[in-house]
Design a protein around this motif. Structure first.
Motif, short mmCIF file in Angstrom:
data_model
loop_
_atom_site.label_atom_id
_atom_site.label_comp_id
_atom_site.label_asym_id
_atom_site.label_seq_id
_atom_site.Cartn_x
_atom_site.Cartn_y
_atom_site.Cartn_z
N ASN A 1 23.80 27.26 -42.13
CA ASN A 1 23.83 27.99 -43.40
C ASN A 1 22.96 29.25 -43.34
O ASN A 1 22.16 29.53 -44.23
CB ASN A 1 23.40 27.11 -44.57
CG ASN A 1 24.33 25.94 -44.80
OD1 ASN A 1 24.11 24.85 -44.29
ND2 ASN A 1 25.39 26.19 -45.55
N LEU A 2 23.15 30.03 -42.27
CA LEU A 2 22.45 31.30 -42.10
C LEU A 2 23.29 32.39 -42.74
O LEU A 2 24.32 32.78 -42.21
CB LEU A 2 22.22 31.58 -40.61
CG LEU A 2 21.48 30.49 -39.83
CD1 LEU A 2 21.38 30.84 -38.36
CD2 LEU A 2 20.11 30.23 -40.42
N ASN A 3 22.84 32.88 -43.88
CA ASN A 3 23.67 33.74 -44.71
C ASN A 3 23.35 35.23 -44.59
O ASN A 3 24.13 36.05 -45.06
CB ASN A 3 23.55 33.33 -46.18
CG ASN A 3 24.13 31.94 -46.43
OD1 ASN A 3 25.23 31.64 -45.97
ND2 ASN A 3 23.40 31.12 -47.15
N VAL B 1 18.71 34.83 -39.55
CA VAL B 1 19.11 34.70 -38.15
C VAL B 1 17.89 34.48 -37.26
O VAL B 1 17.99 33.84 -36.20
CB VAL B 1 19.90 35.95 -37.71
CG1 VAL B 1 20.03 36.04 -36.20
CG2 VAL B 1 21.29 35.92 -38.35
N SER B 2 16.73 34.96 -37.67
CA SER B 2 15.53 34.79 -36.85
C SER B 2 15.20 33.32 -36.62
O SER B 2 14.52 32.98 -35.65
CB SER B 2 14.34 35.50 -37.52
OG SER B 2 14.05 34.93 -38.79
N ARG B 3 15.68 32.42 -37.48
CA ARG B 3 15.43 30.99 -37.29
C ARG B 3 16.09 30.47 -36.03
O ARG B 3 15.70 29.42 -35.50
CB ARG B 3 15.96 30.22 -38.49
CG ARG B 3 15.36 30.58 -39.81
CD ARG B 3 14.04 29.85 -40.05
NE ARG B 3 13.51 30.18 -41.36
CZ ARG B 3 13.84 29.55 -42.47
NH1 ARG B 3 14.71 28.56 -42.42
NH2 ARG B 3 13.30 29.90 -43.63
N ALA B 4 17.13 31.15 -35.55
CA ALA B 4 17.86 30.68 -34.37
C ALA B 4 17.69 31.61 -33.18
O ALA B 4 18.28 31.37 -32.14
CB ALA B 4 19.34 30.54 -34.72
N ALA B 5 16.90 32.66 -33.32
CA ALA B 5 16.68 33.62 -32.24
C ALA B 5 15.18 33.89 -32.14
O ALA B 5 14.65 34.75 -32.84
CB ALA B 5 17.44 34.91 -32.51
N PRO B 6 14.46 33.16 -31.28
CA PRO B 6 12.99 33.26 -31.24
C PRO B 6 12.44 34.64 -30.93
O PRO B 6 11.31 34.94 -31.29
CB PRO B 6 12.62 32.27 -30.13
CG PRO B 6 13.73 31.28 -30.11
CD PRO B 6 14.97 32.08 -30.42
N PHE C 1 23.31 20.04 -47.37
CA PHE C 1 22.33 20.63 -46.46
C PHE C 1 21.01 20.86 -47.17
O PHE C 1 20.92 20.91 -48.40
CB PHE C 1 22.85 21.95 -45.90
CG PHE C 1 22.94 23.06 -46.91
CD1 PHE C 1 21.85 23.89 -47.19
CD2 PHE C 1 24.11 23.29 -47.62
CE1 PHE C 1 21.93 24.91 -48.13
CE2 PHE C 1 24.21 24.29 -48.56
CZ PHE C 1 23.11 25.12 -48.82
N CYS C 2 19.98 21.00 -46.35
CA CYS C 2 18.70 21.50 -46.84
C CYS C 2 18.15 22.48 -45.82
O CYS C 2 18.32 22.31 -44.61
CB CYS C 2 17.71 20.37 -47.12
SG CYS C 2 17.06 19.55 -45.65
N LYS C 3 17.53 23.52 -46.31
CA LYS C 3 16.82 24.49 -45.48
C LYS C 3 15.35 24.47 -45.91
O LYS C 3 15.06 24.40 -47.11
CB LYS C 3 17.41 25.89 -45.65
CG LYS C 3 18.85 25.99 -45.17
CD LYS C 3 19.35 27.42 -45.10
CE LYS C 3 19.56 28.04 -46.44
NZ LYS C 3 20.16 29.41 -46.35
#
Length: 788
Positions: free
Chosen positions: A70-72, A77-82, A733-735
């Motif tokens: 749920n990257l909107n 996106v930074s959560r998945a790209a260190p 979902f939860c974020k």
């Protein structure tokens, strides 16, 4: 460094890159290159290639990955790209390097490209993602092939192309509730997306997409509005896009895109609160009046003046592509993009007039054309050459004004004369106690010739060489401080102009070696470039406001590999970049004001690794990690923070040498992990997914003021749901499931920094404000997707 090295090796063993979903190749050459199951197709070199064959460090996030977490928007996106971080005002940082000069007259260090068009300003990007094929985070300088200015990195966004001969509909609905500590209810959010793919003829298709989003923030407004002011807090987005593709023959195609977007409200952009205040802060009384207690978990803010943000963006582009019988492909891409901006923020975030006016109004237009010739990918000599032209105009008016919480009865008389009647005691009428205004037009024109070629020295060894000649011309016409203030900021009243030209040659040399069909090694060395700009005010009438071009030298080496019939994929890269003439905002003691200038050298170095583990059908474990050292090699003009006594700072010394200090938003270690299991067969296929993001401690300001630091952050997300046939997907979902309240930026409060006593003497104090994003608190929701 050793403990981080151990951690990354453990991550490499257990985890894998978030980019795990195979993409459909966009060209026949890509299909040949990506022939194995699980290959990821990227366009990191402006053509479709397997990620495992591209000699560049890149994180590719497919539409499936974006949906599963749920990257909107790009900030998420930074959560998945260190390697990617989000800085102040939602600016981007790659490998610890981002824009440290927040002026519209400076290009962004991390560039954005959508459907091969480079965006000259970050505001051109619509914040909500829709109908996305893939988002690629390209690490390190990328200006050689991607248009204009990508000195630190590039976010490359590819939207889905129309599909010939197919009628389809894709609908997505997301409903969510956002935690709001300190309020009596949680905040709702909704995102509606719709995409239609419509065959127009046997060889053409139209793709239409639309989006509506409404988001209430985790922060809560507790202010007292003045009569006639506008307080537009909640974020709303509207977006429509049309794409038409015509395959006119086997060799000739025509592709045109048009879009229009509106974004309103300050949520997620200007959610600013007080983190801590000095015991004698000038903000104490207004904070108490609004019932706000400053703190790390303070999500309350006030305001009595205008608080709104209206951004409209859009444009059109057309591309013609022709493939010769020899396989050589010729394409021409013309694009126009624009934005209009009208926003105002209560600059003190409280229901009293400290700095009530912080407004901006502007229009930006850019035009670009790129002619490109690409050689066949299968030839011994492959690659591309081209010509690029770019022209833009930015017309902006900005104003800052406030009364420093001075009582109205005092303001009206001498010496402030704010709103005063013209008389002997007040020779002029001032708008505010302190303020500035500026109105400028920035014209930019750029020409470039570029090329990058690959030569197959043997079947396994390839040599790579590329270069780009760029000529930039910039012109600034600026009028400033035409209104009356008791204390005027940012220079004298008047109209000024400046212009500058520069020609640069950037280059790259390298090699890649395919040791086995599943093991590739690469290395390159090159020179990057970021074009010149201006300081956005004239501190003196004769000031040199030109900010010279920024350059970099980068060395990178990496390994891309897969094992056990592609059930394990492991990629690792090491890099070292030296930035010279680094463009940064710093304090000039001679001018006694902030200026944007070439004041620093920076060294960024580190290691990035990712792994894909798919032990059996249905289970995928993904993760990536980054070890980083990004420091100032030289920076003699860094501003001391109030009360600072280290590095030679004192009551009489306001600047120091920041050499050796870590850059803002540059964590030493960052990692992400996702585990997903989906029942592989059956009409109803349940799935469960969990993700974890970890970032070591950072500091958000150059001088590393102690209160601007943030400790290690761990963010967890999860979803559970089912896919029903190929048509329906539903998930809960939860974020940020543990409700880790964390800011996206921390800054030093300018009001306390410039506080004065009753005699007008400067008495600086150290207080901090913080900025929050939409995911700075827990979000729980449901997502429903329907495809027909």
């Amino acid at each position: 460094m050793n403990r981080y090295a151990a951690t990354i090796l453990l991550s490499a063993t257990m985890l894998s890159s978030p980019a795990v979903r195979a993409q459909t190749a966009e060209t026949r050459s890509a299909e040949a290159d990506a022939s194995t199951v699980g290959d990821i197709v990227v366009t990191a070199q402006r053509r479709s290639e397997s990620l495992q064959r591209v000699p560049v460090s890149v994180t590719a996030l497919s539409n499936e990955v974006l949906k599963s977490q749920n990257l909107n928007d790009l900030t998420q996106v930074s959560r998945a790209a260190p390697s990617l971080q989000v800085g102040t005002d939602n600016s981007f940082v790659v490998r610890g390097v981002g824009t440290l000069a927040f002026a519209g007259t400076i290009d962004s260090s991390v560039a954005l490209a959508i459907d091969d068009v480079n965006l000259g300003r970050p505001l051109l990007n619509s914040p909500m993602l829709n109908d996305i094929a893939q988002v690629e985070v390209l690490n390190g300088p990328q200006g050689l092939l991607f248009g204009k200015n990508a000195s630190a990195g590039l976010l490359n966004i590819k939207t889905a192309r129309p599909k010939l001969g197919e009628y389809s509909s894709s609908t997505n609905v997301e409903l969510a509730m956002r935690s709001t500590p300190g309020a009596d209810r949680d905040a709702p959010g909704i995102i509606l997306r719709e995409t239609l793919n419509i065959p127009v003829s046997e060889n053409s298709a139209l793709r239409l997409s639309g989006l509506y989003s409404y988001q209430e923030p985790g922060t809560t407004y507790v202010g007292t509005p003045n009569p006639g002011t506008r307080h537009d807090i909640n974020a709303r987005s509207y977006s429509v896009k049309a794409k038409y593709l015509a395959q006119l023959s086997d060799q000739l195609s025509f592709y045109v895109i048009g879009d229009y977007n509106e974004n309103h409200g300050i949520a997620g952009i200007f959610d600013n609160t007080y983190r801590s205040v000095d015991a004698t802060s000038i903000n104490l009384r207004p904070l108490a009046a609004d019932g706000i207690t400053a703190g790390a978990d303070n999500l309350l803010f006030g305001g009595d003046a205008d608080q709104y943000r209206d951004i409209k963006t859009g444009g059109a582009q057309a591309q013609v592509t022709y493939e010769l019988g020899s396989g050589v492909e010729i394409s021409n891409l013309f694009a126009w993009r624009f934005y209009t901006q009208d926003q105002a923020v209560d600059g003190d975030y409280l229901s009293a007039n400290g700095l009530n006016i912080n407004s901006s109004n502007g229009r930006y237009d850019q035009y670009s054309n790129e002619l490109r010739v690409a050689l066949p990918a299968g030839n011994r000599l492959s690659g591309q050459v081209g010509l690029y032209w770019f022209k833009s105009k930015l017309d902006t008016a900005r104003q800052l004004a406030g009364n420093s919480y001075t009582p109205a009865s005092v303001l009206a008389g001498n010496p402030f004369c704010v709103g005063a009647v013209i008389a002997a005691s007040c020779a002029r009428r001032n708008l505010a106690q302190v303020g500035s205004d500026r109105d400028y037009v920035l014209d930019t024109e750029s020409y470039a010739a570029f090329g990058q070629l690959t030569y197959d020295l043997t079947d396994a060894l390839k040599l790579i060489a590329g270069g780009r000649v760029t000529h930039d011309k910039i012109d600034l016409d600026l009028t400033q401080n035409q209104l009356n203030y008791f204390q005027t900021l940012s220079g004298p009243r008047g109209s000024f102009e400046s212009n500058y030209k520069n020609t640069d040659f950037s280059w790259k040399i390298g090699a890649q070696y395919q040791a086995t069909p599943t093991l590739m090694l690469y290395a390159f060395y090159g020179r990057g470039y970021k074009g010149p700009g201006f300081n956005d005010s004239f501190p003196t009438a004769n000031a040199d406001v030109v900010v010279r071009e920024e350059t970099s030298l980068t060395g990178e080496a990496g390994i891309k590999s897969s094992f056990f019939d592609h059930r394990l994929t492991f990629n690792v890269s090491a890099f070292h970049t030296n930035f010279s003439n680094f463009q940064v905002q710093s304090f000039d003691p001679g001018l006694a004001t902030f200026v944007v200038q070439n004041a620093a050298k920076v060294i960024s170095k580190g290691i990035e690794a990712s792994v894909i583990v798919a032990p059996f059908q249905g289970l995928t474990i993904n993760g990536s990690a980054s070890i980083l050292s990004s420091k100032f090699d030289k920076f003699t003009g860094a501003q001391c923070y109030p009360t600072q006594t280290t590095f030679g700072c004192s009551a009489t010394v306001s600047v120091f040498d920041a050499s050796g200090l870590t850059l803002p938003a540059a964590p030493k270690f960052t990692s992400s992990m996702q585990v997903q299991y989906e029942v592989p067969e059956g009409r109803v296929r349940p799935f469960i997914q969990g993700n974890w993001y970890h970032r070591s401690s950072i500091n958000y300001v150059v001088n590393r003021a102690p209160g601007a630091g943030l400790g290690a952050v761990d963010i967890f997300g999860a979803s559970v749901g089912a896919k029903i046939g190929d048509q329906l997907r539903v998930s809960l979902f939860c974020k940020n499931c543990t409700n880790k309240i964390y800011p996206t930026a921390i800054g030093i409060d300018s009001g306390d920094s410039n506080a004065r006593n009753a005699r007008g003497q400067l008495t600086p104090k150290l207080s901090y404000t913080q900025q929050f994003g939409l995911d700075s608190v827990r979000v729980i929701g449901v997502n429903l997707g329907m495809d027909f």
